[in-house]
Design a protein around this motif. Structure first.
Motif, PDB file in Angstrom:
ATOM      1  N   MET A   1       0.821  -1.190   0.000  1.00 28.98           N
ATOM      2  CA  MET A   1       0.000   0.000   0.000  1.00 28.98           C
ATOM      3  C   MET A   1       0.868   1.258   0.000  1.00 28.98           C
ATOM      4  O   MET A   1       0.494   2.241  -0.604  1.00 28.98           O
ATOM      5  N   GLU A   2       2.010   1.220   0.670  1.00 31.78           N
ATOM      6  CA  GLU A   2       2.870   2.396   0.741  1.00 31.78           C
ATOM      7  C   GLU A   2       3.325   2.816  -0.654  1.00 31.78           C
ATOM      8  O   GLU A   2       3.450   3.993  -0.926  1.00 31.78           O
ATOM      9  N   GLU A   3       3.574   1.835  -1.546  1.00 28.25           N
ATOM     10  CA  GLU A   3       3.989   2.165  -2.891  1.00 28.25           C
ATOM     11  C   GLU A   3       2.869   2.882  -3.621  1.00 28.25           C
ATOM     12  O   GLU A   3       3.100   3.764  -4.432  1.00 28.25           O
ATOM     13  N   MET A   4       1.655   2.497  -3.318  1.00 28.76           N
ATOM     14  CA  MET A   4       0.488   3.075  -3.962  1.00 28.76           C
ATOM     15  C   MET A   4       0.363   4.557  -3.638  1.00 28.76           C
ATOM     16  O   MET A   4      -0.172   5.330  -4.428  1.00 28.76           O
ATOM     17  N   THR A   5       0.881   4.970  -2.482  1.00 24.81           N
ATOM     18  CA  THR A   5       0.754   6.365  -2.070  1.00 24.81           C
ATOM     19  C   THR A   5       1.806   7.269  -2.705  1.00 24.81           C
ATOM     20  O   THR A   5       1.651   8.473  -2.683  1.00 24.81           O
ATOM     21  N   LYS A  14      -6.970   8.112  -5.788  1.00 19.79           N
ATOM     22  CA  LYS A  14      -7.221   8.666  -4.455  1.00 19.79           C
ATOM     23  C   LYS A  14      -8.361   7.916  -3.777  1.00 19.79           C
ATOM     24  O   LYS A  14      -8.280   7.589  -2.596  1.00 19.79           O
ATOM     25  N   GLU A  15      -9.417   7.664  -4.530  1.00 18.48           N
ATOM     26  CA  GLU A  15     -10.567   6.958  -3.963  1.00 18.48           C
ATOM     27  C   GLU A  15     -10.195   5.530  -3.566  1.00 18.48           C
ATOM     28  O   GLU A  15     -10.594   5.057  -2.510  1.00 18.48           O
ATOM     29  N   ALA A  16      -9.417   4.871  -4.379  1.00 16.66           N
ATOM     30  CA  ALA A  16      -8.978   3.515  -4.060  1.00 16.66           C
ATOM     31  C   ALA A  16      -8.098   3.520  -2.816  1.00 16.66           C
ATOM     32  O   ALA A  16      -8.219   2.645  -1.945  1.00 16.66           O
ATOM     33  N   LEU A  17      -7.226   4.504  -2.708  1.00 14.96           N
ATOM     34  CA  LEU A  17      -6.340   4.608  -1.553  1.00 14.96           C
ATOM     35  C   LEU A  17      -7.130   4.885  -0.278  1.00 14.96           C
ATOM     36  O   LEU A  17      -6.894   4.259   0.754  1.00 14.96           O
ATOM     37  N   ILE A  18      -8.089   5.802  -0.335  1.00 10.96           N
ATOM     38  CA  ILE A  18      -8.912   6.108   0.834  1.00 10.96           C
ATOM     39  C   ILE A  18      -9.731   4.882   1.229  1.00 10.96           C
ATOM     40  O   ILE A  18      -9.860   4.564   2.415  1.00 10.96           O
ATOM     41  N   GLU A  20      -8.886   1.796   0.800  1.00 13.03           N
ATOM     42  CA  GLU A  20      -7.928   0.878   1.424  1.00 13.03           C
ATOM     43  C   GLU A  20      -7.594   1.342   2.850  1.00 13.03           C
ATOM     44  O   GLU A  20      -7.516   0.536   3.776  1.00 13.03           O
ATOM     45  N   MET A  21      -7.393   2.648   3.020  1.00 17.96           N
ATOM     46  CA  MET A  21      -7.079   3.189   4.345  1.00 17.96           C
ATOM     47  C   MET A  21      -8.240   2.960   5.315  1.00 17.96           C
ATOM     48  O   MET A  21      -8.030   2.588   6.471  1.00 17.96           O
ATOM     49  N   MET A  22      -9.464   3.174   4.840  1.00 22.40           N
ATOM     50  CA  MET A  22     -10.631   2.981   5.699  1.00 22.40           C
ATOM     51  C   MET A  22     -10.775   1.515   6.089  1.00 22.40           C
ATOM     52  O   MET A  22     -11.098   1.207   7.233  1.00 22.40           O
ATOM     53  N   THR A  23     -10.494   0.627   5.156  1.00 30.67           N
ATOM     54  CA  THR A  23     -10.587  -0.801   5.441  1.00 30.67           C
ATOM     55  C   THR A  23      -9.524  -1.221   6.453  1.00 30.67           C
ATOM     56  O   THR A  23      -9.815  -1.921   7.418  1.00 30.67           O
ATOM     57  N   ARG A  24      -8.290  -0.763   6.221  1.00 36.50           N
ATOM     58  CA  ARG A  24      -7.179  -1.154   7.093  1.00 36.50           C
ATOM     59  C   ARG A  24      -7.213  -0.494   8.462  1.00 36.50           C
ATOM     60  O   ARG A  24      -6.917  -1.117   9.462  1.00 36.50           O
ATOM     61  N   CYS A  54      -8.574  13.490   5.268  1.00 32.55           N
ATOM     62  CA  CYS A  54      -7.462  12.769   4.635  1.00 32.55           C
ATOM     63  C   CYS A  54      -7.612  12.749   3.117  1.00 32.55           C
ATOM     64  O   CYS A  54      -6.644  12.949   2.396  1.00 32.55           O
ATOM     65  N   TYR A  55      -8.827  12.527   2.658  1.00 37.53           N
ATOM     66  CA  TYR A  55      -9.074  12.502   1.215  1.00 37.53           C
ATOM     67  C   TYR A  55      -8.706  13.845   0.597  1.00 37.53           C
ATOM     68  O   TYR A  55      -8.028  13.907  -0.432  1.00 37.53           O
ATOM     69  N   LYS A  56      -9.146  14.922   1.253  1.00 42.23           N
ATOM     70  CA  LYS A  56      -8.865  16.258   0.728  1.00 42.23           C
ATOM     71  C   LYS A  56      -7.389  16.629   0.837  1.00 42.23           C
ATOM     72  O   LYS A  56      -6.892  17.439   0.069  1.00 42.23           O
TER      73      LYS A  56
END
Length: 177
Positions: A1-5, A14-18, A20-24, A54-56
């Motif tokens: 996930m860190e690479e994704m950021t 951004k939506e996919a990352l958020i 993932e963050m919400m899930t984790r 965080c999204y913003k």
């Protein structure tokens, strides 16, 4: 996930990352927020606000720290800002629900199942001043090392250790009483 950021270019990324963050980290952040505000509904609202923030602010993430640390720092700051806010100082909120609701019955069942000693410990922790409560929570409930707690609380390692020691002393006095 860190690479994704490292590179967040498109809105979809951004939506996919958020997501993932919400899930984790969603449950961890909710528990952290609850340790500050002591109100389930309010903790849920603030957690949602934190993920929106965080999204913003995702474009400001530089990668100098772990994404989790960045997220926790935002959450801690948001909680502290809320606790200092006019709304928190002047509006009384409640977690009470109607006596016949299903969730009230579930809460009673959970209380009966839990050990009395755990309840006393949690109650004692929640009475601690916030600077002691946060280090206890982060160390014992989130298993974070002293160094990461120091980063999250914006203090030094020795300050975290001192707060831990004082928190334990206060807990011991309260539990012995």
């Amino acid at each position: 996930m860190e690479e994704m950021t490292a590179v967040v270019l498109a809105t979809e990324d951004k939506e996919a990352l958020i997501d993932e963050m919400m899930t984790r980290y969603g449950q961890e952040i909710l528990q952290l927020v609850y340790s500050y505000v002591k109100n389930k509904g309010l903790a849920e609202d603030l957690t949602q606000d934190i993920f929106i923030k965080c999204y913003k602010s995702l474009h400001t993430y530089s990668g100098k720290s772990k994404l989790r640390t960045w997220l926790w720092r935002i959450a801690i700051n948001h909680c502290k800002d809320y606790l200092k806010s006019w709304y928190n100082r002047n509006v009384v909120t409640t977690d009470e629900e109607p006596a016949n609701s299903q969730s009230k019955k579930e809460m009673v069942e959970q209380v009966v199942i839990q050990k009395e000693e755990e309840d006393e410990l949690i109650a004692a922790i929640m009475t601690l001043p916030i600077k002691y409560r946060e280090v206890i929570y982060l160390f014992y409930y989130e298993d974070l090392p002293i160094k990461e707690i120091a980063v999250l609380t914006d203090t030094g390692d020795n300050t975290v250790k001192t707060r831990m020691k004082r928190a334990k002393e206060l807990l011991k006095k309260r539990l012995e009483a």
